[in-house]
Write a protein that holds these residues in place. Structure first.
Motif, mmCIF file in Angstrom:
data_model
loop_
_atom_site.group_PDB
_atom_site.id
_atom_site.type_symbol
_atom_site.label_atom_id
_atom_site.label_comp_id
_atom_site.label_asym_id
_atom_site.label_seq_id
_atom_site.Cartn_x
_atom_site.Cartn_y
_atom_site.Cartn_z
ATOM 1 N N GLU A 651 2.223 4.093 -10.892
ATOM 2 C CA GLU A 651 2.522 5.525 -10.986
ATOM 3 C C GLU A 651 2.284 6.221 -9.648
ATOM 4 N N ILE A 652 1.199 5.801 -8.947
ATOM 5 C CA ILE A 652 0.905 6.381 -7.636
ATOM 6 C C ILE A 652 2.047 6.102 -6.670
ATOM 7 N N VAL A 653 2.526 4.858 -6.672
ATOM 8 C CA VAL A 653 3.620 4.470 -5.785
ATOM 9 C C VAL A 653 4.879 5.255 -6.135
ATOM 10 N N GLN A 654 5.183 5.355 -7.445
ATOM 11 C CA GLN A 654 6.399 6.045 -7.872
ATOM 12 C C GLN A 654 6.374 7.512 -7.423
ATOM 13 N N THR A 655 5.229 8.172 -7.612
ATOM 14 C CA THR A 655 5.099 9.590 -7.240
ATOM 15 C C THR A 655 5.202 9.784 -5.733
ATOM 16 N N SER A 656 4.513 8.910 -4.980
ATOM 17 C CA SER A 656 4.509 9.036 -3.520
ATOM 18 C C SER A 656 5.906 8.818 -2.951
ATOM 19 N N VAL A 657 6.624 7.819 -3.488
ATOM 20 C CA VAL A 657 7.962 7.513 -2.977
ATOM 21 C C VAL A 657 8.931 8.640 -3.309
ATOM 22 N N GLU A 658 8.799 9.234 -4.517
ATOM 23 C CA GLU A 658 9.691 10.342 -4.881
ATOM 24 C C GLU A 658 9.524 11.507 -3.917
ATOM 25 N N GLU A 670 18.493 4.191 2.202
ATOM 26 C CA GLU A 670 18.316 3.886 0.777
ATOM 27 C C GLU A 670 16.859 3.493 0.555
ATOM 28 N N LEU A 671 16.163 4.246 -0.270
ATOM 29 C CA LEU A 671 14.744 3.995 -0.551
ATOM 30 C C LEU A 671 14.619 3.504 -1.995
ATOM 31 N N ARG A 672 14.330 2.193 -2.151
ATOM 32 C CA ARG A 672 14.285 1.585 -3.488
ATOM 33 C C ARG A 672 12.831 1.320 -3.890
ATOM 34 N N VAL A 673 12.591 1.356 -5.212
ATOM 35 C CA VAL A 673 11.253 1.067 -5.754
ATOM 36 C C VAL A 673 11.397 0.022 -6.861
ATOM 37 N N ASN A 674 10.609 -1.057 -6.768
ATOM 38 C CA ASN A 674 10.585 -2.087 -7.809
ATOM 39 C C ASN A 674 9.133 -2.250 -8.267
ATOM 40 N N ILE A 675 8.855 -1.799 -9.476
ATOM 41 C CA ILE A 675 7.492 -1.873 -10.000
ATOM 42 C C ILE A 675 7.508 -2.778 -11.229
ATOM 43 N N VAL A 687 -6.175 9.822 -4.334
ATOM 44 C CA VAL A 687 -5.743 10.523 -3.120
ATOM 45 C C VAL A 687 -5.560 9.529 -1.972
ATOM 46 N N ARG A 688 -6.554 8.660 -1.812
ATOM 47 C CA ARG A 688 -6.481 7.715 -0.698
ATOM 48 C C ARG A 688 -5.363 6.679 -0.902
ATOM 49 N N LEU A 689 -5.164 6.237 -2.138
ATOM 50 C CA LEU A 689 -4.080 5.284 -2.394
ATOM 51 C C LEU A 689 -2.726 5.940 -2.163
ATOM 52 N N SER A 690 -2.591 7.209 -2.548
ATOM 53 C CA SER A 690 -1.343 7.926 -2.265
ATOM 54 C C SER A 690 -1.128 8.037 -0.763
ATOM 55 N N GLN A 691 -2.239 8.243 -0.034
ATOM 56 C CA GLN A 691 -2.155 8.336 1.428
ATOM 57 C C GLN A 691 -1.685 7.016 2.029
ATOM 58 N N VAL A 692 -2.190 5.895 1.501
ATOM 59 C CA VAL A 692 -1.771 4.569 1.977
ATOM 60 C C VAL A 692 -0.265 4.399 1.791
ATOM 61 N N VAL A 693 0.218 4.709 0.557
ATOM 62 C CA VAL A 693 1.647 4.531 0.262
ATOM 63 C C VAL A 693 2.486 5.457 1.137
ATOM 64 N N VAL A 714 5.826 -3.476 -6.193
ATOM 65 C CA VAL A 714 4.463 -3.657 -6.701
ATOM 66 C C VAL A 714 4.514 -4.790 -7.736
ATOM 67 N N GLU A 715 3.609 -5.766 -7.578
ATOM 68 C CA GLU A 715 3.581 -6.901 -8.503
ATOM 69 C C GLU A 715 2.146 -7.402 -8.621
ATOM 70 N N GLU A 716 1.918 -8.228 -9.639
ATOM 71 C CA GLU A 716 0.602 -8.837 -9.833
ATOM 72 C C GLU A 716 0.698 -10.326 -9.513
ATOM 73 N N VAL A 717 -0.214 -10.807 -8.675
ATOM 74 C CA VAL A 717 -0.244 -12.229 -8.311
ATOM 75 C C VAL A 717 -1.701 -12.676 -8.251
ATOM 76 N N ALA A 718 -2.059 -13.628 -9.097
ATOM 77 C CA ALA A 718 -3.380 -14.278 -9.043
ATOM 78 C C ALA A 718 -4.521 -13.265 -9.049
#
Length: 799
Positions: A651-658, A670-675, A687-693, A714-718
């Motif tokens: 959700e943080i990534v989606q909001t920041s990218v929008e 073209e700005l694509r998002v794959n979550i 706040v800090r994670l939004s700043q990173v993105v 964004v994906e989950e690995v191990a």
């Protein structure tokens, strides 16, 4: 076909008389008569006639009862049933009991004769079949016996045992009372008696006697079996000679004899004994081949033993000693020695001797050996003489006469030219060494050449390894080298102390001796990407290491670590100083900007004054932004306002990218998002994670040309959530990659020209990621694009 016995069973005298006198006797059949069923059954069981003519209705036993009794007794005598009265049911029952024909009285003679002939024809065929079957079974038994004998003979590889078994088998299958086996001696062509079984003996015995037998010689010349029948009154019984042939060449004779009063051998006996002779030839040839194979196997076993011994050693001294010992052992030489060059083109020097003193090698009497060695070195070919005293190459030499040399063998050790020789000799007898010994010694020399080359290469590698270890041992930087399977190949003392490896050595999996997860992850990323990776890691003792991991083809990975703890301390001091100064500057700067903003209200300004004021405002704004970023970084590093709660990274990534889509569209990007769905939360500061993105995606937009593409994934690995920001922009030059997360660092070239920042954005991103116990790294290629990777530990959700 007349002459068969037919039993007539009928209580009517007239019927019996008609059958005997008008049907049977006139046509050559032998007639038996019974006047009741009981007497008829008794005579049938006793005389076993070829056919029974049986009346149906009789006293004591009916015809049906007689048939049933015969069936119970297991007799299959053909029966013709005759009766005055009959029915279809009775006929069916009779045929079920085995009746061959059914005739109603009165009958005509021709009718009965036809019925008798039909019934007897079947019986005759059955007898012929039984006889053929008996003959066939007899032949099968004989063939089985012959096969068993052949198998027993051909399964043995002992020549004398084979000869004895052949004689015993020949006597057995021909029912003879004696037998013998004679072989042609290869070098003299004499006929030698090798095995004999005399009358009354149950087993054959080995012997070796010269035989003068004209009949046997005749069989050898013709190659054909020869049966002999005795003359009347002779004391010599029938005999049979069978040649043993190998590829149509006679190699011996198999002979059997009977007593004078016994019958001569038949063609059947000849066939049986000829078949046995074929087995005998195969068995004898197998025994001879086995002797050769056994010798070859012994040679191969010797070579395998030598090869295993040499392969297990890397000591040149031990290799040369083993080679000479095996050369002397396999050739049974009296003396021997081995010479070898110290360098590829150096002189040959003696390294080992057997039964030969060093002084003897220098004596005048040993000139012949040096002449042979020179010839071998010059030609690269072995030298073999079976009798040196008669060999024109060496006859008359002083050393030959002095020592009485006879057999000499010398072979080269070849490895990019003749690098040595193996020399052996013998003075006991001529012909001691053969071509087989030469081939064996050449094979040993070939193995020796490989072993010597390997030993020298190992010595060279060890020397280089010692130099490398000396360099690494003296290095203050920690170094770890692993293979592609993460087994440790090499590490120095600095690495041992840094990671507490203790006394454990190489060959162990890296995770078993290093428990620093950040280092292991960095090495794993280098393996997966195939590119060099850099990161800073913290050791258990609190020190900070700068780590460079480089994948090396066909080797594995090399990790070089430099202790930068003191640099980090200096950086912290600088950060504290900058934070303090920035904080003290922020208020005055804001005040000055405010004053500049109200200056126009104090009175009219000239164009030049307005220009000065605008320039001052621009620079003060830039300085204020720098101050704010420095303060922001200082707060981040100090952990101020860094409350951690479970966060939805997707959700943080989606909001920041929008929030950045408009900026991307303004550049035609073209700005694509794959979550990925169903992602676990992370423990973090929204706040800090939004700043990173925002910083990473903003940089991607900034350094990607118009019309480019940016993908955020964004994906989950191990057990980690991975954030990937990928663009197809201008990329980062390899020399800049290790420093892009440093404060105030700005890449050179195109990237610097496109930048209007102060070089703190990525430093803030890195600090924020590390405060979340995460990792950040980058992969880039000039003019192809850049991908930033952020790994954050996933929060385990309690079920």
């Amino acid at each position: 076909m007349a002459g068969e016995t037919i039993l007539v069973v009928d209580d009517s005298a007239e019927a019996c008389d008609f059958a005997v006198n008008y049907v049977l006797k006139p046509n050559g059949y032998r007639a038996l008569v019974a006047r009741n069923g009981e007497d008829g059954l008794r005579r049938a069981l006793r005389d076993n006639p070829d056919l029974i003519i049986l009346d149906l209705e009789m006293p004591r036993m009916t015809g049906m009862e007689v048939l049933e009794a015969l069936n119970e007794a297991g007799r299959s005598i053909p029966v013709i049933l005759s009766t005055l009265h009959g029915s279809e049911a009775m006929a069916v029952r009779a045929f079920r009991l085995g009746v061959k024909d059914y005739i109603v009285k009165p009958y005509r003679v021709e009718e009965m004769l036809e019925a008798i002939e039909r019934a007897l024809s079947e019986a005759r065929l059955r007898r012929e079949r039984d006889q053929l079957t008996a003959n066939l079974l007899q032949r099968i038994r004989e063939q089985k016996t012959l096969y068993s004998i052949g198998q027993a003979v051909t399964s043995s590889l002992d020549l004398q045992q084979i000869l004895n078994r052949l004689v015993e088998a020949a006597v057995f299958i021909t029912r003879a009372h004696s037998g013998a086996l004679l072989l042609v001696e290869e070098d003299t062509n004499n006929l030698i008696l090798r095995a004999v079984q005399k009358p009354g003996q149950r087993q054959a015995r080995g012997t070796r006697q010269l035989v003068k037998d004209p009949i046997a010689q005749q069989v050898l010349r013709s190659g054909q079996p020869l049966p002999r029948s005795p003359t009347p009154g002779s004391s010599v019984g029938p005999s049979l000679y069978i040649p043993l042939l190998v590829k149509k060449k006679p190699i011996g004779i198999l002979r059997v004899e009977r007593k004078p009063e016994e019958q001569s051998f038949t063609q059947h006996h000849i066939s049986l004994l000829a078949a046995l002779a074929d087995y005998a030839a195969v068995a004898l040839e197998n025994a001879r081949l086995y002797a050769r194979v056994e010798q070859e196997l012994a040679d191969r076993t010797t070579l395998y033993r030598i090869s295993s011994t040499l392969a297990a050693s890397i000591d040149l001294h031990e290799i040369l000693r083993t080679v000479l010992e095996e050369a002397v052992r396999t050739t049974r030489a009296e003396r021997g020695y081995i010479l070898l060059r110290e360098t590829p083109h150096g002189p040959l020097t003696v390294h080992f001797t057997h039964n030969l003193e060093q002084e003897a090698l220098e004596s005048e009497s040993f000139k012949i050996s040096r002449a042979i060695i020179d010839r071998v070195v010059e030609t690269g070919e072995p030298v073999l003489t079976v009798n040196a005293q008669e060999d024109p190459r060496f006859a008359g030499r002083d050393s030959v006469i002095a020592y009485g040399l006879r057999s000499i063998l010398c072979v080269p050790i070849i490895s990019e030219g003749v690098q040595g020789v193996i020399y052996v000799d013998n003075h006991v007898r001529a012909g001691h060494f053969t071509l087989r010994h030469q081939e064996l010694l050449m094979a040993i020399a070939a193995q020796a050449a490989t072993a010597i080359r390997n030993a020298r290469l190992f010595a060279e590698v060890e020397a280089e390894r010692s130099k490398l270890e000396a360099v690494l041992r003296g290095s203050a930087n920690a170094v770890i080298v692993t293979d592609p399977n993460d087994r440790v190949l090499l590490f120095n003392e600095a690495a041992r102390q840094a990671f507490g490896m203790g006394g454990r050595g190489t060959g162990i999996l890296l995770p078993e001796i290093v428990d620093n997860q950040n280092l292991l992850s960095l090495i794993q990323h280098a393996a997966e990407s195939g590119q060099a990776q850099w990161a800073e890691i913290t050791l258990n003792d609190g020190r900070t290491m700068s780590v460079d991991v480089t994948p090396i083809s066909d080797v594995g990975r090399v990790a070089v670590m430099q202790d930068i703890t003191h640099l980090k301390e200096l950086e912290q001091m600088k950060s504290d100083f900058v934070a303090t100064v920035s904080h003290d500057l922020r208020s005055p700067l804001s005040a000055v900007l405010s004053l500049l903003a109200v200056l126009p209200q104090a009175g009219p300004l000239t164009p030049k004054q307005e220009e000065f004021i605008a320039s001052a405002q621009q620079n003060l704004t830039h300085l204020l932004e720098l101050t704010n970023e420095l303060l922001d970084l200082a707060r981040l590093e100090a952990g101020v306002d860094l409350t951690m709660t479970p966060c939805d990274l997707g959700e943080i990534v989606q909001t920041s990218v929008e929030g950045l889509q408009a900026q991307a569209r303004s550049k035609g990007q073209e700005l694509r998002v794959n979550i990925a769905p169903n992602l676990p939360p992370v423990q973090g500061n929204t706040v800090r994670l939004s700043q990173v993105v925002s910083n990473l995606v903003g940089n991607a937009i900034k350094y990607t040309p118009p019309g480019g593409a940016i993908t955020v994934t964004v994906e989950e690995v191990a057990g980690e959530l991975l954030l990937h920001v990928q663009d197809n922009g201008i990329g980062i030059a390899p020399p800049d990659l290790p420093y892009i997360f440093d404060k105030f660092y700005q890449a050179k070239g195109k990237r610097n020209r496109n930048s209007s920042g102060v070089g703190l954005g990525l430093a803030i991103v890195k600090s924020a990621v590390e405060k979340h116990h995460g990792r950040i790294w980058v992969e880039s290629e000039l003019d192809r694009g850049t991908t930033f990777h952020v790994a954050l530990p996933a929060l385990k959700v309690k079920e």
